[in-house]
Design a protein around this motif. Structure first.
Motif, short mmCIF file in Angstrom:
data_model
loop_
_atom_site.label_atom_id
_atom_site.label_comp_id
_atom_site.label_asym_id
_atom_site.label_seq_id
_atom_site.Cartn_x
_atom_site.Cartn_y
_atom_site.Cartn_z
N UNK A 1 38.04 44.89 50.65
CA UNK A 1 37.98 43.62 51.37
C UNK A 1 38.87 42.58 50.70
N UNK A 2 38.75 42.47 49.38
CA UNK A 2 39.50 41.45 48.65
C UNK A 2 41.01 41.72 48.64
N UNK A 3 41.39 42.99 48.77
CA UNK A 3 42.81 43.33 48.76
C UNK A 3 43.46 43.14 50.12
N UNK A 4 42.64 42.90 51.15
CA UNK A 4 43.19 42.74 52.49
C UNK A 4 43.23 44.02 53.29
N UNK A 5 42.77 45.13 52.71
CA UNK A 5 42.77 46.40 53.43
C UNK A 5 41.63 46.50 54.43
N UNK A 6 40.60 45.68 54.25
CA UNK A 6 39.42 45.70 55.11
C UNK A 6 39.12 44.27 55.52
N UNK B 1 32.93 35.32 42.58
CA UNK B 1 33.64 34.07 42.85
C UNK B 1 34.74 34.25 43.89
N UNK B 2 35.30 35.44 43.99
CA UNK B 2 36.40 35.66 44.93
C UNK B 2 35.96 35.51 46.39
N UNK B 3 34.64 35.56 46.65
CA UNK B 3 34.14 35.45 48.02
C UNK B 3 33.95 34.00 48.46
N UNK B 4 34.17 33.05 47.55
CA UNK B 4 33.89 31.64 47.88
C UNK B 4 34.90 31.06 48.85
N UNK C 1 33.41 34.79 54.99
CA UNK C 1 32.10 34.36 55.46
C UNK C 1 31.06 35.39 55.02
N UNK C 2 30.10 34.94 54.23
CA UNK C 2 29.00 35.80 53.80
C UNK C 2 27.87 35.62 54.81
N UNK C 3 27.51 36.70 55.48
CA UNK C 3 26.56 36.65 56.59
C UNK C 3 25.28 37.38 56.18
N UNK D 1 36.19 38.46 56.76
CA UNK D 1 37.30 37.55 56.50
C UNK D 1 37.22 36.36 57.46
N UNK D 2 37.45 35.17 56.95
CA UNK D 2 37.45 33.99 57.81
C UNK D 2 38.49 34.14 58.90
N UNK D 3 38.12 33.73 60.09
CA UNK D 3 38.98 33.88 61.25
C UNK D 3 38.55 35.00 62.16
N UNK D 4 37.72 35.94 61.65
CA UNK D 4 37.18 37.00 62.49
C UNK D 4 35.90 36.48 63.13
#
Length: 492
Positions: A227-232, A245-248, A252-254, A468-471
């Motif tokens: 997720x953090x690398x942009x692959x997901x 911290x990378x999720x801040x 969006x944490x749901x 990811x924000x925007x989805x």
């Protein structure tokens, strides 16, 4: 080691080229479990419906993210005053992915196959209650029931009621064909499943997402790294990793609910486990909150029976057998096992609730006088040994189908539990003439299960996903296990 791996993933995400991010007309999901097949009517694994329901296959109705019934292949319906006859008007111009026209004959074929002798449908009973399925014309289906089923419209939106093409039905487990917005493209076992927008779909021009990839990544840290690398673009994340911290920023944490009851499933046919005092000893040995805190980092709601706490008919029965290891030892001795009882405990490959939760529960049972032999099994082995062949003493699993208290009335189900009074109560609830009567009966059924300690009832499985924000359009809650991609979109 885990922190170092996450830190590396964060660094990789910062350096990832923009091209690694999803295009605005595609999306990549990651999930822990790979489905064993792709026909959601017959397989027990929730991963099947999570990938295919509403994407590849459709039913007459659809359950939305709020748990409400919406039209799908049926554009409208009427119900007779006695609640026994449902008349559905079907969408016109619908095609299966193989180009075949969809009409009322496909509904009749599917539902009659679901109730036929030898049917492997998970909810065969729902179709056996159909007295007749008539097709007065190509766009009308009339279903007459043997007895009332107030939940029928909801049930027709579940995975067991998807409509299939008779010509391709036999191959749906590996090459699924439906009427949904996405057609099956490829399945690379152990890696990913790809779907693409179906040219045959009736509303293909209004699909924001054209390509769907579902990656199967068993390790939670690896899913987060992807997720953090942009692959997901979206994935379920183990609760212990949510504080990263990378999720801040940018995600969006749901956090929501599911209908998944996490239970210590118990083989009631085992001579020792057939004794109520032994099952009561198991119930008294389980500290639910310790499991929730230790395996789920506080996410989850304790349950005392097989019913979702957010349902209006739920009764809190967690006090029926409160945590009391000394009483557990006493009951075990009274049942004839003063020196303890040795049991196998087969844990399926689900990170938190099963593998970590199973370890915690095993330790709790050991303190109460049991001798627990843990066996970690993969998902196919669990389905074969536990679910199909009932070769187990204890296991742990989340039963995720909505309103599934009726599984306790099934003949030859893997719990091996039989109780005529429960059967009568559930049957009466399913055909109740009023909501008030139905509530009373469902609550009575819950109490029967709790008092019989049929299984160890632990907690309600939460919905934890990071997108990811925007989805847009990712469900907060999971009223049933589905990933409704057609109603998702990207925004800037």
């Amino acid at each position: 080691m885990k922190r170092m791996f996450i830190a590396a993933a964060v660094a990789g995400a910062i350096l990832a080229p923009f091209s690694a991010m999803a295009a605005k007309d595609s999306v990549v999901f990651a999930q822990q479990l790979e489905p064993p097949g792709l026909d959601p009517r017959t397989g027990a694994a929730a991963a099947i419906s999570l990938t295919t329901l509403y994407n590849v296959y459709e039913g007459l109705t659809r359950i939305d993210g709020d748990g409400m019934v919406q039209p799908l292949l049926a554009k409208s319906w009427t119900i007779s005053d006695d609640g026994l006859t449902y008349t559905f008007k079907l969408e016109e111009g619908v095609k299966f992915h193989d180009g075949a026209d969809f009409d009322s004959s496909d509904v009749k074929y599917t539902f009659e196959a679901n109730k036929a002798e030898g049917s492997q449908n998970k909810r065969k009973d729902r179709f056996e209650v159909m007295e007749s399925i008539e097709t007065p014309d190509a766009n009308t289906v009339v279903i007459t029931l043997k007895e009332r089923r107030p939940d029928l419209l909801e049930q027709l939106g579940e995975s067991t009621a998807v409509i299939v093409d008779p010509a391709t039905d036999a191959n749906n487990a590996t090459a699924p064909v439906g009427t949904g917005p996405y057609k099956f493209e490829s399945w690379t076992k152990g890696d990913n499943l790809k779907l693409t927008a179906a040219d045959t779909y009736r509303d293909k021009d209004n699909l924001p997402i054209k390509e769907v990839t579902i990656r199967f990544i068993g390790d939670g840290t690896a899913r987060l790294a992807a997720l953090l690398s942009g692959d997901v673009d979206a994935t379920d994340v183990p609760p212990e990793l949510l504080s990263n911290d990378a999720l801040k920023d940018g995600y969006n944490v749901i956090i929501g609910n599911t209908n998944g009851e996490v239970i210590v499933s118990t083989n009631n046919a085992n001579p020792a486990l057939s004794k109520l005092k032994v099952r009561q000893a198991i119930a008294h040995a389980i500290n639910r909150q310790e499991v929730i805190d230790g395996a789920m980092f506080g996410y989850g709601t304790p349950i005392g029976t097989h019913f979702a706490p957010h349902h209006p008919d739920y009764v809190d029965l967690t006090g029926t057998y409160p945590f009391d290891p000394e009483l557990s030892k006493k009951l075990l001795a009274e049942a004839g096992y003063p020196d303890g009882l040795e049991l196998s405990f087969k844990l399926p490959p689900v990170e938190n609730y099963a593998r970590q939760g199973g370890q915690i529960i095993a330790a709790q049972l050991e303190k109460a006088g049991f001798k627990i032999n843990i066996e970690n099994v993969d998902w196919p082995k669990w389905l074969d040994e536990v679910y199909k062949n009932k070769n187990y003493d204890l296991s742990i699993v989340a039963h995720v189908e909505p309103m599934d208290i009726g599984i306790y009335t099934r003949d030859n189900y893997y719990f091996n539990y039989k109780n005529p009074k429960l059967n009568e109560t559930v049957a009466a609830a399913e055909s109740a003439a009023s909501p008030e009567e139905r509530t009373k009966l469902l609550q009575e059924a819950q109490k029967i299960l709790a008092e019989d300690a049929v299984n160890g009832y632990v907690f309600q499985l939460p919905r934890i996903i990071v997108a990811r924000q925007g989805l847009n359009g990712v469900w907060k809650d999971l009223p049933l296990f589905a990933t409704d991609v057609a109603r998702m979109s990207w925004s800037d």
